[in-house]
Design an enzyme around this catalytic site. Structure first.
Site, PDB file in Angstrom:
ATOM      1  N   ASP A  92       0.867  -1.190   0.000  1.00 19.68           N
ATOM      2  CA  ASP A  92       0.000   0.000   0.000  1.00 19.68           C
ATOM      3  C   ASP A  92       0.903   1.239   0.000  1.00 19.68           C
ATOM      4  OD1 ASP A  92      -1.953  -1.925   0.364  1.00 19.68           O
ATOM      5  OD2 ASP A  92      -3.007  -0.834   1.941  1.00 19.68           O
ATOM      6  N   LYS A 156      -6.862   3.338  -2.994  1.00 17.03           N
ATOM      7  CA  LYS A 156      -7.221   3.329  -1.573  1.00 17.03           C
ATOM      8  C   LYS A 156      -7.492   4.756  -1.122  1.00 17.03           C
ATOM      9  CE  LYS A 156      -5.073   2.131   2.900  1.00 17.03           C
ATOM     10  NZ  LYS A 156      -3.888   1.479   3.518  1.00 17.03           N
ATOM     11  N   LYS A 185     -10.112   0.206  -2.071  1.00 14.12           N
ATOM     12  CA  LYS A 185      -9.973  -0.049  -0.633  1.00 14.12           C
ATOM     13  C   LYS A 185     -10.355   1.200   0.146  1.00 14.12           C
ATOM     14  CE  LYS A 185      -6.589  -1.246   2.975  1.00 14.12           C
ATOM     15  NZ  LYS A 185      -5.224  -1.735   3.249  1.00 14.12           N
TER      16      LYS A 185
END
Length: 218
Positions: A92, A156, A185
């Protein structure tokens, strides 16, 4: 949604600076108890998590360039490679937010693409953290487009360490932008079942949360 299905969508997360070895072990124990998708940790804790989860089928996710995204591209690529060497299967990364605010979308995409190349080498999935609370809706769309063009697997919403977290409106905008074949996400401020469900209804297929036990108990 049943608890097992929801658990399988959660990245069980601990990113606090003062997280200890024992804290990471406890994080992994909870992840195995509920069968979450992954645990998400800082890169320094990847190997500890990898050892704790080995053989469980639960992935280790590492943040990169966290939480500001203001590291050099080379530094992000090195951190991603180091995390993958230690056992991370998902990365991430925080995008270059300053470049986004300056409208330098080529630089944003190149930053992501360089980390994506590392992830490709290690067969890891890349999620790109946009930090939506710092962006206009137009910038969120362009950031999603840059991440998609660079080959990332997910976009995300947030780090959870800035001025705001995930919102259903942002998730919906991101899903509309990236389409059905890219992951979205939601992370940051998701502390209960209703909030998690709202994010999924808006289009999220992964949830980042530290309050996993509370969410699943509800």
């Amino acid at each position: 949604m049943d608890r097992e299905t929801l658990a399988g969508m959660i990245d069980h997360t601990l990113l606090k600076a003062d997280a200890t070895f024992a804290d990471i072990k406890a994080l992994c124990d909870t992840a195995m108890k509920y069968r979450t998708a992954s645990v998400c940790v800082n890169s320094v804790n990847v190997y500890t998590a990898y050892k704790a989860l080995k053989g469980s089928g639960i992935k280790v996710c590492s943040v990169v360039g966290f939480p500001l995204g203001a590291m050099s591209t080379a530094a992000k690529a090195f951190e991603a490679a180091s995390a993958c060497e230690d056992g991370a299967e998902e990365i991430d990364m925080v995008m270059n937010i300053g470049a986004a605010k300056a409208g330098n979308w080529r630089k944003v995409e190149e930053d992501i693409a360089t980390v994506q190349e590392v992830c490709d080498d290690y067969h890891a999935k890349l999620k790109v953290i946009l930090e939506c609370c710092l962006l206009t809706d137009e910038e969120k769309v362009k950031a999603c487009e840059a991440a998609k063009a660079a080959g990332a697997a997910f976009v995300k919403t947030s780090t959870g360490f800035s001025t705001g977290g995930a919102t259903a409106a942002d998730v919906r905008l991101m899903r509309e932008t990236v389409g059905p074949d890219m992951g979205v996400k939601a992370a940051g401020g998701i502390h209960d079942y209703d909030t998690a469900a709202a994010m999924i209804d808006a289009g999220a297929d992964r949830i980042g949360a530290s309050a996993t036990e509370k969410i699943l108990s509800e």
